[in-house]
Design an enzyme around this catalytic site. Structure first.
Site, PDB file in Angstrom:
ATOM      1  CE  LYS A  68     -10.425   0.256  11.927  1.00 10.98           C
ATOM      2  NZ  LYS A  68     -10.059   0.973  10.726  1.00 10.98           N
TER       3      LYS A  68
ATOM      4  CG  ASN B 244      -0.190  -0.101   2.504  1.00 10.59           C
ATOM      5  OD1 ASN B 244       0.545   0.807   2.858  1.00 10.59           O
ATOM      6  ND2 ASN B 244      -0.333  -1.217   3.207  1.00 10.59           N
TER       7      ASN B 244
ATOM      8  N   PRO C 174      -1.799 -11.861  10.418  1.00 13.00           N
ATOM      9  CG  PRO C 174       0.312 -11.980  11.397  1.00 13.00           C
ATOM     10  CD  PRO C 174      -0.417 -12.228  10.101  1.00 13.00           C
ATOM     11  CG  ASP C 175      -5.188  -6.872  14.047  1.00 10.35           C
ATOM     12  OD1 ASP C 175      -4.375  -6.097  14.611  1.00 10.35           O
ATOM     13  OD2 ASP C 175      -6.256  -6.478  13.544  1.00 10.35           O
ATOM     14  CB  ILE C 176       0.804  -6.327  14.577  1.00  6.98           C
ATOM     15  CG1 ILE C 176       1.354  -7.242  13.475  1.00  6.98           C
ATOM     16  CG2 ILE C 176       1.903  -5.943  15.574  1.00  6.98           C
ATOM     17  CD1 ILE C 176       2.272  -6.558  12.494  1.00  6.98           C
TER      18      ILE C 176
HETATM   19  N1  CTP Z   1      -2.953  -3.325  12.258  1.00  5.39           N
HETATM   20  C1  CTP Z   1      -2.061  -4.288  12.688  1.00  5.39           C
HETATM   21  N2  CTP Z   1      -2.025  -5.500  12.057  1.00  5.39           N
HETATM   22  C2  CTP Z   1      -2.838  -5.767  11.034  1.00  5.39           C
HETATM   23  C3  CTP Z   1      -3.762  -4.791  10.595  1.00  5.39           C
HETATM   24  C4  CTP Z   1      -3.778  -3.576  11.223  1.00  5.39           C
HETATM   25  O1  CTP Z   1      -1.310  -4.031  13.618  1.00  5.39           O
HETATM   26  N3  CTP Z   1      -2.803  -6.933  10.436  1.00  5.39           N
HETATM   27  C5  CTP Z   1      -3.019  -2.057  12.980  1.00  5.39           C
HETATM   28  C6  CTP Z   1      -2.477  -0.869  12.245  1.00  5.39           C
HETATM   29  O2  CTP Z   1      -1.106  -0.669  12.530  1.00  5.39           O
HETATM   30  C7  CTP Z   1      -3.341   0.236  12.794  1.00  5.39           C
HETATM   31  C8  CTP Z   1      -4.684  -0.427  12.970  1.00  5.39           C
HETATM   32  O3  CTP Z   1      -4.389  -1.787  13.193  1.00  5.39           O
HETATM   33  O4  CTP Z   1      -2.901   0.651  14.056  1.00  5.39           O
HETATM   34  C9  CTP Z   1      -5.527  -0.275  11.755  1.00  5.39           C
HETATM   35  O5  CTP Z   1      -6.499  -1.217  11.776  1.00  5.39           O
HETATM   36  P1  CTP Z   1      -7.161  -1.874  10.462  1.00  5.39           P
HETATM   37  O6  CTP Z   1      -8.149  -2.880  10.940  1.00  5.39           O
HETATM   38  O7  CTP Z   1      -6.160  -2.296   9.474  1.00  5.39           O
HETATM   39  O8  CTP Z   1      -7.915  -0.687   9.986  1.00  5.39           O
HETATM   40  P2  CTP Z   1      -7.724   0.221   8.766  1.00  5.39           P
HETATM   41  O9  CTP Z   1      -6.381   0.090   8.130  1.00  5.39           O
HETATM   42  O10 CTP Z   1      -8.053   1.551   9.314  1.00  5.39           O
HETATM   43  O11 CTP Z   1      -8.744  -0.343   7.724  1.00  5.39           O
HETATM   44  P3  CTP Z   1     -10.113  -1.205   7.813  1.00  5.39           P
HETATM   45  O12 CTP Z   1     -11.059  -0.284   8.493  1.00  5.39           O
HETATM   46  O13 CTP Z   1     -10.419  -1.506   6.429  1.00  5.39           O
HETATM   47  O14 CTP Z   1      -9.855  -2.433   8.607  1.00  5.39           O
END
Ligand code: CTP
Length: 409
Positions: free
Chosen positions: A340, A210, A306-308
Site C-alpha cells: 500500500k 463504515n 478520489p483517493d485523498i
Molecule cells: N484513503 C484516502 N482516500 C481514499 C481511500 C483511502 O485518503 N479514497 C486513505 C486512508 O485515509 C488511509 C489509506 O488511504 O490512509 C487506506 O487505504 P485504502 O486503500 O483505503 O486501504 P484500506 O482501507 O486499508 O483497504 P483496502 O486494502 O481494501 O484498499
C-alpha cells in the site's frame, strides 16, 4: 530519539523490578543516559551490580553515604536529569511521594526535584484498588506526576486484574512523548489530518459508510497540536468532539474531504487517518428511492471515490515533506501495508489490524506497525492516545532532521 536526554530511574521494591533492567537497555538503545537510584527494598529484587552494568554508571542508594554525597548530592542527582522515572512504582513509594516523605534517597530525590516525574505502578490488584492508593494516585496526578499503566493481567501473586507494571516498550513510549512534548518541536509547522468515516449518499436519506469512530485520527490531530503544530483536522461524521487548540473542518463525503484538504493549503505533514469510503453511488437519487411492490430491489451503481492519500502524495512542489497513510487490514498486515505504501506514494504507513477480535474499530487501544523506507517497526499495544503521541513525536523528529539525513533514509 532520546539522544542527549538524561533519565533518573528509581527502582523500588517489587517483583516487576526485573523489568527495569530491560527498561534501562531500551532507554539507552534510544540514546538516553540512565542513572539509577535503588531503594533498599528494590535491592532485594535486583542487584546494584546489574543496574550498574546496564546503565554504565554508578548506582545510588544510600542517602548518608559520604562518598555518594560528596560526588553527587541528592539535590544535584534530582536536578541533573531531564526526567525522573519510578519503575516499579510500588504502593509504598507512591504513598511516600503523596505524603512528601524524605525518608530515603529515592523519596528525597523525588521531593527535591523540579523535573517531570513518570510513575509506572506495579502492585497486587487489591493494593492498587485500595482507597489509600487511589487517593495517593489522585494527589500525585493533581501535582503533575504522569502515570503509565498499570496493565491488566495475571500477577505473580496468582491474582488477576490491574497491577502489572507496563512493559518496558510502553514505558519508553511514555518517556518519549513526555520529553518531546515539553519542547513543542512542531512550532511553526503546519499539519493536516483526516479522520473518521465518509458518508456517500444513495439518496437524500440513505448512505454508504463504515464503522470508523475517528478516535485515532482526532487523537493524532490533538497530539500534533500539543507539539506546537498549526493543525487542520478534516473530519467525517463522528461522535467524538472537536479537539481543543486546532481548526476542525466538518465534511460528509470523500469529495468534500478532498476539497477541504486541498483548501487547507501547503502543509509540512499530512496524516490520512480517515476511513474514506472506496466507492460512492454513481448517480445519487435526488429524491428518496421508493419501494415498488412486485419489482426487483434497485441496483446501486458504484463509482470509485478520489483517493485523498494518493492525491496528497503526488510528487510536486506543493507536496508535504511527509505524508502518512493508514492501512486497515484483517490479514497479511505487514505485506499489505508495504504494498500500500508504494501504491499510494506516501512516506509512512501506520498499519493496524482491524479484525473484529482486536476491537480496534471503536475501541480504546491499537496495535500498529510503522512501515517506512527504513523498514517495519512493530509497536506494542497502546492506548490510541499513546499511539498518537508516539506518532507525533516521530513526525517531529523527522521534520526536525537536516535534509541530508532524510536523503540518507
Ligand atoms: N484513503 C484516502 N482516500 C481514499 C481511500 C483511502 O485518503 N479514497 C486513505 C486512508 O485515509 C488511509 C489509506 O488511504 O490512509 C487506506 O487505504 P485504502 O486503500 O483505503 O486501504 P484500506 O482501507 O486499508 O483497504 P483496502 O486494502 O481494501 O484498499
Amino acid at each position: 530519539m532520546l539522544h542527549g536526554k538524561r533519565i533518573l530511574l528509581i527502582v523500588a521494591g517489587g517483583i516487576a523490578a526485573f523489568k527495569s533492567l530491560e527498561l534501562i537497555r531500551r532507554l539507552r538503545e534510544r540514546g538516553a543516559a540512565v542513572r539509577c537510584v535503588l531503594t533498599d527494598a528494590g535491592a532485594r529484587f535486583v542487584t546494584p551490580l546489574s543496574l550498574q552494568a546496564l546503565s554504565e554508571d554508578r548506582v545510588y542508594g544510600d542517602m548518608f553515604s559520604l562518598t555518594d554525597e560528596s560526588e553527587m548530592g541528592h539535590i544535584q542527582l534530582s536536578r541533573d536529569a531531564d526526567l525522573l522515572v519510578v519503575a516499579p512504582a510500588t504502593a509504598n513509594i507512591l504513598a511516600r511521594m503523596a505524603a512528601g516523605l524524605a525518608d530515603d534517597l529515592a523519596a528525597t530525590v523525588l521531593l527535591a526535584t523540579d523535573k517531570p516525574v513518570l510513575a509506572a505502578p506495579a502492585m497486587n490488584v487489591r493494593m492498587w484498588t485500595h482507597a489509600a492508593t487511589v487517593a495517593n494516585v489522585e494527589i500525585l496526578k493533581k501535582r503533575g506526576v504522569t502515570f503509565v499503566g498499570p496493565n491488566d493481567g495475571a500477577m505473580a501473586c496468582n491474582e488477576h486484574g490491574p497491577g502489572r507494571m507496563s512493559e518496558p516498550a510502553e514505558i519508553v513510549a511514555a518517556v518519549e512523548s513526555m520529553l518531546v512534548a515539553t519542547q513543542r518541536p512542531l512550532a511553526g509547522k503546519r499539519a493536516l489530518v483526516t479522520s473518521g468515516p465518509t458518508r456517500e449518499a444513495i439518496d437524500p436519506v440513505r448512505y454508504i459508510s463504515n464503522h470508523s469512530s475517528g478516535k485515532q485520527g482526532h487523537a493524532i490531530a490533538a497530539a500534533l497540536a500539543r507539539l506546537g503544530a498549526e493543525v487542520t483536522l478534516v473530519s467525517g461524521p463522528v461522535a467524538v468532539g472537536d479537539p481543543a487548540g486546532l481548526r476542525t473542518v466538518h465534511v460528509e463525503s470523500a469529495d468534500q474531504m478532498l476539497a477541504a484538504c486541498l483548501a487547507a493549503g501547503r502543509v509540512d505533514v499530512a496524516v490520512c487517518a480517515a476511513a474514506v469510503a472506496d466507492w460512492k453511488a454513481a448517480k445519487p437519487a435526488g429524491a428518496k428511492i421508493k419501494k415498488k411492490t412486485g419489482t426487483q430491489p434497485p441496483a446501486i451503481e458504484l463509482t470509485p471515490n478520489p483517493d485523498i492519500l494518493a492525491t496528497l502524495s503526488k510528487p510536486g512542489p506543493g507536496r508535504p515533506a511527509l505524508v502518512v497513510g493508514f492501512a486497515a487490514e484483517t490479514e497479511d498486515l505487514v505485506a499489505n501495508a508495504i504494498a500500500k505504501r508504494s501504491r499510494k506514494g506516501c512516506d509512512w504507513i501506520v498499519a493496524n489490524d482491524v479484525s473484529p477480535a482486536t476491537g480496534t474499530f471503536g475501541g480504546e487501544r491499537n496495535t500498529v506497525h510503522l512501515v517506512s523506507a527504513e523498514g517495519v517497526e512493530a509497536w506494542p499495544t497502546l492506548a490510541k492516545g499513546d499511539v498518537a503521541d508516539r506518532l507525533a513525536a516521530r513526525i517531529a523528529l523527522h521534520l526536525g532532521r537536516p535534509r541530508s539525513a532524510e536523503a540518507a533514509e
